[in-house]
Write a protein that holds these residues in place. Structure first.
Motif, mmCIF file in Angstrom:
data_model
loop_
_atom_site.group_PDB
_atom_site.id
_atom_site.type_symbol
_atom_site.label_atom_id
_atom_site.label_comp_id
_atom_site.label_asym_id
_atom_site.label_seq_id
_atom_site.Cartn_x
_atom_site.Cartn_y
_atom_site.Cartn_z
ATOM 1 N N PRO A 1 -108.550 -32.766 -71.521
ATOM 2 C CA PRO A 1 -107.476 -32.273 -71.817
ATOM 3 C C PRO A 1 -106.211 -33.335 -71.266
ATOM 4 O O PRO A 1 -106.314 -34.285 -70.456
ATOM 5 C CB PRO A 1 -107.109 -31.107 -71.137
ATOM 6 C CG PRO A 1 -108.434 -30.582 -70.882
ATOM 7 C CD PRO A 1 -109.088 -31.732 -70.570
ATOM 8 N N CYS A 2 -105.053 -33.246 -72.063
ATOM 9 C CA CYS A 2 -103.985 -34.179 -71.866
ATOM 10 C C CYS A 2 -102.757 -33.096 -71.816
ATOM 11 O O CYS A 2 -102.478 -32.486 -72.539
ATOM 12 C CB CYS A 2 -103.805 -35.170 -72.928
ATOM 13 S SG CYS A 2 -102.426 -36.438 -72.767
ATOM 14 N N LEU A 3 -102.035 -33.293 -70.545
ATOM 15 C CA LEU A 3 -100.818 -32.617 -70.449
ATOM 16 C C LEU A 3 -99.568 -33.458 -70.596
ATOM 17 O O LEU A 3 -99.396 -34.585 -70.052
ATOM 18 C CB LEU A 3 -100.638 -32.093 -69.012
ATOM 19 C CG LEU A 3 -99.588 -31.244 -68.511
ATOM 20 C CD1 LEU A 3 -99.574 -30.049 -69.258
ATOM 21 C CD2 LEU A 3 -99.664 -30.823 -67.098
ATOM 22 N N ARG B 1 -111.319 -32.454 -60.668
ATOM 23 C CA ARG B 1 -111.637 -33.476 -59.550
ATOM 24 C C ARG B 1 -110.577 -34.405 -59.565
ATOM 25 O O ARG B 1 -110.643 -35.007 -58.381
ATOM 26 C CB ARG B 1 -113.180 -33.695 -59.462
ATOM 27 C CG ARG B 1 -114.235 -32.366 -59.066
ATOM 28 C CD ARG B 1 -115.452 -33.016 -59.280
ATOM 29 N NE ARG B 1 -115.755 -33.597 -60.669
ATOM 30 C CZ ARG B 1 -116.783 -32.800 -61.423
ATOM 31 N NH1 ARG B 1 -117.238 -31.610 -60.889
ATOM 32 N NH2 ARG B 1 -117.065 -33.467 -62.509
ATOM 33 N N SER B 2 -110.397 -34.986 -60.686
ATOM 34 C CA SER B 2 -109.514 -36.094 -60.801
ATOM 35 C C SER B 2 -108.405 -36.052 -61.691
ATOM 36 O O SER B 2 -108.749 -35.710 -62.915
ATOM 37 C CB SER B 2 -110.362 -37.185 -60.865
ATOM 38 O OG SER B 2 -109.770 -38.527 -61.469
ATOM 39 N N ILE B 3 -107.459 -36.365 -61.323
ATOM 40 C CA ILE B 3 -106.058 -36.377 -62.297
ATOM 41 C C ILE B 3 -105.473 -37.713 -62.436
ATOM 42 O O ILE B 3 -105.253 -38.448 -61.450
ATOM 43 C CB ILE B 3 -105.147 -35.555 -61.770
ATOM 44 C CG1 ILE B 3 -105.394 -33.811 -61.718
ATOM 45 C CG2 ILE B 3 -103.759 -35.321 -62.926
ATOM 46 C CD1 ILE B 3 -104.806 -32.943 -61.245
ATOM 47 N N LEU B 4 -105.419 -38.087 -63.801
ATOM 48 C CA LEU B 4 -104.699 -39.500 -63.921
ATOM 49 C C LEU B 4 -103.203 -39.171 -64.660
ATOM 50 O O LEU B 4 -103.037 -38.375 -65.595
ATOM 51 C CB LEU B 4 -105.413 -40.062 -65.171
ATOM 52 C CG LEU B 4 -104.854 -41.654 -65.601
ATOM 53 C CD1 LEU B 4 -104.689 -42.534 -64.396
ATOM 54 C CD2 LEU B 4 -105.869 -42.286 -66.561
ATOM 55 N N ALA B 5 -102.137 -39.878 -63.792
ATOM 56 C CA ALA B 5 -100.877 -39.725 -64.532
ATOM 57 C C ALA B 5 -100.387 -41.269 -64.877
ATOM 58 O O ALA B 5 -100.561 -42.045 -64.228
ATOM 59 C CB ALA B 5 -99.958 -39.270 -63.415
ATOM 60 N N ALA B 6 -99.941 -41.325 -66.333
ATOM 61 C CA ALA B 6 -99.486 -42.385 -66.852
ATOM 62 C C ALA B 6 -98.044 -42.452 -66.956
ATOM 63 O O ALA B 6 -97.437 -41.491 -67.445
ATOM 64 C CB ALA B 6 -100.044 -42.555 -68.204
ATOM 65 N N LEU C 1 -108.063 -34.463 -66.257
ATOM 66 C CA LEU C 1 -107.101 -34.218 -66.642
ATOM 67 C C LEU C 1 -106.055 -35.408 -66.836
ATOM 68 O O LEU C 1 -105.929 -36.292 -65.879
ATOM 69 C CB LEU C 1 -106.194 -33.180 -65.959
ATOM 70 C CG LEU C 1 -104.595 -32.763 -66.432
ATOM 71 C CD1 LEU C 1 -104.888 -32.070 -67.740
ATOM 72 C CD2 LEU C 1 -104.161 -31.693 -65.327
ATOM 73 N N ILE C 2 -105.655 -35.806 -67.781
ATOM 74 C CA ILE C 2 -104.595 -36.800 -68.273
ATOM 75 C C ILE C 2 -102.972 -36.244 -68.324
ATOM 76 O O ILE C 2 -102.967 -35.201 -69.269
ATOM 77 C CB ILE C 2 -104.899 -37.763 -69.319
ATOM 78 C CG1 ILE C 2 -106.275 -38.127 -68.948
ATOM 79 C CG2 ILE C 2 -103.964 -38.639 -69.583
ATOM 80 C CD1 ILE C 2 -106.837 -38.830 -70.278
#
Length: 561
Positions: free
Chosen positions: A135-137, A5-10, A105-106
């Motif tokens: 998880p972290c991609l 539902r929510s994806i975080l990009a750093a 997801l990160i």
């Protein structure tokens, strides 16, 4: 189904951040997820906030514009982006923001630090996975859809199995419907391991049929790939390049300190060598799967002493949401072999004569020290319906075992759940100093003021995160955090709230065979007359008895708070 539902990009605002933002946007658009972007800057650069904010906005606009001009994200459906600049250590700042936006997801860039530093403390991505439950991609180039072929590194352990289940669930969402995606379970074994192929075939069958209580995967072809050798990371990465893999998935071991320095990290090696994006899955991710409950073994005589207990069990079986098989065992026999023969998921015993402040009877203590399945110790029988359940939750790996059983009981009874966490301020304890942050040694809390003002609220939020992940109804739950020792606090709280049932873990150790009964379990049994559900690590059950009957589990999506 595991939601996204929510994806975080750093991003670090450099060129390496472009593939991260573009990949996150493509993936978010494909599953209609919220997209959040964060830049973590050093704390001493906070005075340059306007510069960081404008640079972040410029990079986001540039990356989305490049996607709109190509075949990635159409302008009409490009995901809205929420941007933030925070000042912290990279992994810690990402963790805090991921908790804030409830990220599923990160997405981060590849490791750029020194190899020795990565071997000692881990990469940023690994440090995120240690404390996060998502998880972290790791991407070094923009992910392009559809994803047609993914590989999962498997070692036949529960953590790797959870990663395979996740890949089988997520891969079809990022693939078109013209043909099923391919998922390869990759195992590296020495040349003299004659059983490796049979074990791999069995693992492929488990994932195809819906391991861990999940639905059988659809729109994905699953096969096994056996590589001969001992260099797991190197051979897996080489195979990924040879086959043109779109995504490589692996669970992490979460080793720290000397263990990491001595053994290294397969996840670090894969992220630095793999030619494709790598998805790191937390080692405890598999625990979010449903708990099997199809057969209950009851070691209670059907006589006058056990009449009330059997009546309660019969009412529980009658109200079960799925057929529940109850097998009667003689209390005078060896209970664990009999329960194993019956394929039991739960063992019920009756201790009506055990008094408060008496030592746990030796037969019961021996049973709990050896059991690979949960044991329900009936004493003062819960009323019908059950009114109040107390769950003792620590920061160990089996928090979901306890909350999962609480969820199963809530499905049956119109009860209320109190979750209690006792903060451990010893060297072995793990605490968060702020909401969403990484776990640190409990003893380090003494070096910083604000246990009541900072650590307690942070751990309360951590408990609410567990409630959401376990799918518990927040309206029927309250959480409490204290700094008293758990062996003292849990019986005390149980008495204050008049708990009908207390859920605790049997062992502090994760090994199979005999494991000493935890101090908390002993205190819970000896300092009250309520009934107690003593749970164990599901990996212990698999190691001792083999696979449970996953077909008896009905998968259900987590409720949102």
């Amino acid at each position: 189904m595991i939601p996204i539902r929510s994806i975080l990009a750093a991003t670090d605002l450099g060129p390496a951040g472009d593939p991260v933002l573009q990949s996150a946007a493509v993936l978010a658009q494909a599953v209609q997820a919220e997209l959040h972007v964060v830049h973590v800057a050093p704390p001493w650069n906070e005075k340059d906030h306007e510069h960081h904010a404008s640079a972040l906005a410029e990079q986001v606009n540039r990356c989305l514009a490049s996607l709109r001009s190509g075949d990635g994200v159409e302008a009409a459906v490009a995901p809205a982006v929420e941007q933030a600049v925070i000042y912290d250590r990279p992994h810690h700042g990402i963790l805090v923001h991921a908790a804030t936006v409830d990220a599923d997801l990160i997405v981060v860039g590849p490791h750029r630090g020194h190899a020795v530093g990565a071997r000692w403390s881990g990469t940023t991505a690994e440090r995120i996975v240690r404390s996060a439950d998502v998880p972290c991609l790791i991407v070094n180039q923009t992910v392009s859809l559809p994803l047609r072929h993914a590989g999962v590194a498997v070692d036949f352990g529960m953590a790797a199995r959870g990663a395979a289940v996740l890949a089988a669930d997520w891969l079809p969402r990022w693939n078109d419907d013209s043909e099923p995606a391919a998922l390869s379970l990759v195992h590296v074994a020495p040349a003299d391991d004659d059983e490796a192929e049979a074990h791999l075939d069995a693992e492929v069958t488990r994932i195809r049929e819906g391991a861990l209580g999940t639905s059988a995967p659809t729109h994905v072809r699953i096969d096994g790939v056996l590589l001969r050798g001992t260099a797991v990371a190197a051979q897996s990465a080489e195979w990924a390049g040879t086959t043109g893999l779109d995504l490589l998935v692996t669970s992490t071991s979460a080793n720290r300190g000397w263990q990491r320095l001595w053994r290294g990290s397969r996840a670090t090696a894969l992220t630095t060598r793999a030619p494709c994006p790598v998805l790191l899955v937390p080692p405890s991710f598999w625990r979010r799967s449903s708990i099997p409950l199809s057969t209950v073994a009851v070691a209670i005589e059907r006589d006058e002493a056990g009449e009330e207990a059997w009546a309660w069990i019969d009412r529980m079986r009658a109200g079960a949401t799925r057929p529940l098989r109850v097998t009667a065992l003689s209390p005078d026999t060896s209970l664990l072999p009999s329960a194993r023969e019956a394929g039991a998921d739960l063992l019920v015993v009756h201790e009506p004569d055990m008094k408060m402040y008496e030592r746990t009877p030796k037969p019961l203590r021996t049973l709990l020290e050896h059991t690979p399945i949960p044991v329900l110790v009936l004493r003062d029988l819960p009323v019908e319906p059950m009114q109040h359940i107390l769950v003792a939750v620590d920061t160990g790996d089996i928090w979901y075992e306890k909350l999962g059983w609480a969820q199963r009981l809530l499905d049956r009874f119109d009860a209320h759940v109190t979750i209690y966490h006792a903060i451990d301020l010893s060297f072995a304890g793990r605490v968060r100093r702020e909401p969403g942050g990484e776990f640190v040694s409990g003893s380090s809390a003494w070096l910083h003021a604000g246990v009541e003002d900072k650590i307690v609220p942070a751990m309360e939020l951590w408990l609410w995160e567990r409630v959401r992940l376990a799918g518990l109804d927040p309206a029927r739950v309250d959480v409490r955090v204290g700094v008293h020792p758990s062996w003292f606090a849990i019986p005390t709280v149980a008495e204050k709230i008049d708990a009908d049932l207390v859920i605790v873990a049997a062992h502090a150790e994760r090994r199979t065979g005999r494991a000493r009964l935890s101090r908390l379990a002993r205190a819970t049994l000896e300092r009250g007359t309520y009934s107690t559900l003593v749970v164990v690590d599901r990996a212990r059950r698999v190691a001792a008895w083999g696979e449970p009957d996953w077909s008896a589990v009905t998968p259900s999506p987590p409720k949102t708070s």
